[in-house]
Design a protein around this motif. Structure first.
Motif, PDB file in Angstrom:
ATOM      1  N   ASN A  62      -3.828   2.908   1.119  1.00 18.10           N
ATOM      2  CA  ASN A  62      -3.314   3.040   2.475  1.00 18.10           C
ATOM      3  C   ASN A  62      -2.921   4.494   2.696  1.00 18.10           C
ATOM      4  OD1 ASN A  62      -2.539   2.252   5.038  1.00 18.10           O
ATOM      5  ND2 ASN A  62      -1.233   0.573   4.323  1.00 18.10           N
ATOM      6  N   TRP A  63      -2.999   4.940   3.943  1.00  8.86           N
ATOM      7  CA  TRP A  63      -2.468   6.254   4.260  1.00  8.86           C
ATOM      8  C   TRP A  63      -0.966   6.257   3.981  1.00  8.86           C
ATOM      9  CZ3 TRP A  63      -6.019   9.804   4.803  1.00  8.86           C
ATOM     10  CH2 TRP A  63      -7.271   9.456   5.313  1.00  8.86           C
ATOM     11  N   LEU A  64      -0.450   7.370   3.502  1.00  6.96           N
ATOM     12  CA  LEU A  64       0.930   7.448   3.043  1.00  6.96           C
ATOM     13  C   LEU A  64       1.915   6.907   4.074  1.00  6.96           C
ATOM     14  CD1 LEU A  64       2.871   8.395   0.809  1.00  6.96           C
ATOM     15  CD2 LEU A  64       2.973  10.609   1.972  1.00  6.96           C
ATOM     16  N   GLU A  65       1.715   7.278   5.356  1.00  5.74           N
ATOM     17  CA  GLU A  65       2.673   6.869   6.379  1.00  5.74           C
ATOM     18  C   GLU A  65       2.640   5.362   6.648  1.00  5.74           C
ATOM     19  OE1 GLU A  65      -0.902   8.789   8.559  1.00  5.74           O
ATOM     20  OE2 GLU A  65       0.200   8.992   6.667  1.00  5.74           O
ATOM     21  N   ASN A  66       1.599   4.689   6.157  1.00  7.37           N
ATOM     22  CA  ASN A  66       1.464   3.257   6.415  1.00  7.37           C
ATOM     23  C   ASN A  66       1.787   2.381   5.203  1.00  7.37           C
ATOM     24  OD1 ASN A  66       0.575   3.808   9.048  1.00  7.37           O
ATOM     25  ND2 ASN A  66      -1.543   4.027   8.363  1.00  7.37           N
ATOM     26  N   THR A  68       3.687   0.171   2.842  1.00  6.45           N
ATOM     27  CA  THR A  68       4.903  -0.616   2.989  1.00  6.45           C
ATOM     28  C   THR A  68       5.616  -0.742   1.638  1.00  6.45           C
ATOM     29  OG1 THR A  68       3.823  -2.736   2.510  1.00  6.45           O
ATOM     30  CG2 THR A  68       3.792  -1.967   4.810  1.00  6.45           C
ATOM     31  N   ASP A  69       6.870  -1.107   1.686  1.00  2.00           N
ATOM     32  CA  ASP A  69       7.612  -1.350   0.446  1.00  2.00           C
ATOM     33  C   ASP A  69       6.944  -2.455  -0.366  1.00  2.00           C
ATOM     34  OD1 ASP A  69       9.393   0.590   1.160  1.00  2.00           O
ATOM     35  OD2 ASP A  69      11.062  -0.772   1.605  1.00  2.00           O
ATOM     36  N   TRP A  72       3.834  -1.058  -2.155  1.00  2.72           N
ATOM     37  CA  TRP A  72       4.256  -0.178  -3.255  1.00  2.72           C
ATOM     38  C   TRP A  72       4.786  -0.998  -4.432  1.00  2.72           C
ATOM     39  CZ3 TRP A  72       4.158   5.079  -4.176  1.00  2.72           C
ATOM     40  CH2 TRP A  72       4.940   5.538  -5.240  1.00  2.72           C
ATOM     41  N   CYS A 115      -5.403   8.153   0.010  1.00  4.60           N
ATOM     42  CA  CYS A 115      -4.865   6.827   0.346  1.00  4.60           C
ATOM     43  C   CYS A 115      -4.473   6.039  -0.902  1.00  4.60           C
ATOM     44  CB  CYS A 115      -5.888   6.014   1.153  1.00  4.60           C
ATOM     45  SG  CYS A 115      -6.215   6.652   2.796  1.00  4.60           S
ATOM     46  N   GLN A 169     -10.191   1.827   6.493  1.00  2.01           N
ATOM     47  CA  GLN A 169      -9.220   2.884   6.739  1.00  2.01           C
ATOM     48  C   GLN A 169      -9.843   4.171   7.251  1.00  2.01           C
ATOM     49  OE1 GLN A 169      -7.505   2.831   2.860  1.00  2.01           O
ATOM     50  NE2 GLN A 169      -6.334   0.973   3.240  1.00  2.01           N
TER      51      GLN A 169
END
Length: 222
Positions: A62-66, A68-69, A72, A115, A169
């Protein structure tokens, strides 16, 4: 030789289960097992386990800004904490049998990828955890701990999922995504899981072939 393999029902884990020989215990999420909680989902570790292969892994790009906790945590808990929990769980058997731990890491441990913050961080953690486990377990208990770090492997569920995520993506076609990923591989093709499995099986076939590898992570493909 008695071996317990996580992620043993697909990809590299399945290839390992086919070629390592001896008695194999399967440990896989398809059977309801969870590397994050082996005692609850499997019960006691079999006392005759001589080799633990930590092969289970997940990837969520995923792109860093997207990120989610939940994404991760799932990746980190499976790919890094899972190695810790499985090794801790199997430790009584490994101590008794002066066994071996093989961790499947990845070239993502040292190669940044687009990503892929969670996955790369998890594999970096798996790399240093392999070295740490060797430091703690080899001299004290006679347990060999080493890792194998493959590059992108062909036809695995993870590889197919990565390809799907890249298409979604980046807005690429499947052909564009495949060409991009193959261009990064020196042989121009993905590594067959069986080739990696046979290499590991060779190392495990005689103790002298792997005991001196403790504290190392061996790259398999650039």
């Amino acid at each position: 030789m008695t071996i317990l393999i996580t992620g043993s029902r697909s990809g590299l884990g399945a290839a390992l289960a086919e070629v390592v020989g001896g008695r194999v215990y399967n440990f896989d999420h398809q059977q309801g097992h969870d590397v994050r909680d082996p005692q609850r989902t499997y019960g006691d570790c079999p006392a005759d386990v001589e080799v633990l292969i930590n092969c289970a892994g997940v990837n969520k790009t995923n792109w860093l800004e997207n990120v989610t906790d939940a994404e991760w945590d799932d990746v980190m808990d499976t790919n890094a904490k899972g190695i810790f929990k499985m090794t801790q769980w199997a430790l009584p058997a490994l101590i008794r049998n002066k066994g071996t731990v093989v961790n499947i890491v990845s070239n993502a441990a040292h190669m940044p990828m687009t990503c892929s913050a969670a996955y790369n961080a998890s594999k970096g953690a798996a790399h240093i955890l392999t070295l740490q486990l060797a430091r703690e377990l080899t001299k004290k208990h006679g347990i060999t701990v080493f890792g194998i770090a493959p590059n992108k492997m062909a036809g695995t569920g993870m590889s197919r999922d990565i390809e799907r995520q890249v298409v979604e993506q980046r807005g690429w076609t499947k052909e564009q995504a495949a060409a991009y990923q193959l261009a990064a591989l020196l042989p121009g093709e993905e590594t067959p899981p069986r080739a990696v499995a046979e290499f590991i099986a060779f190392l495990l076939s005689e103790r002298y072939r792997h005991k001196y590898l403790s504290g190392t992570v061996i790259p398999y493909g650039a």
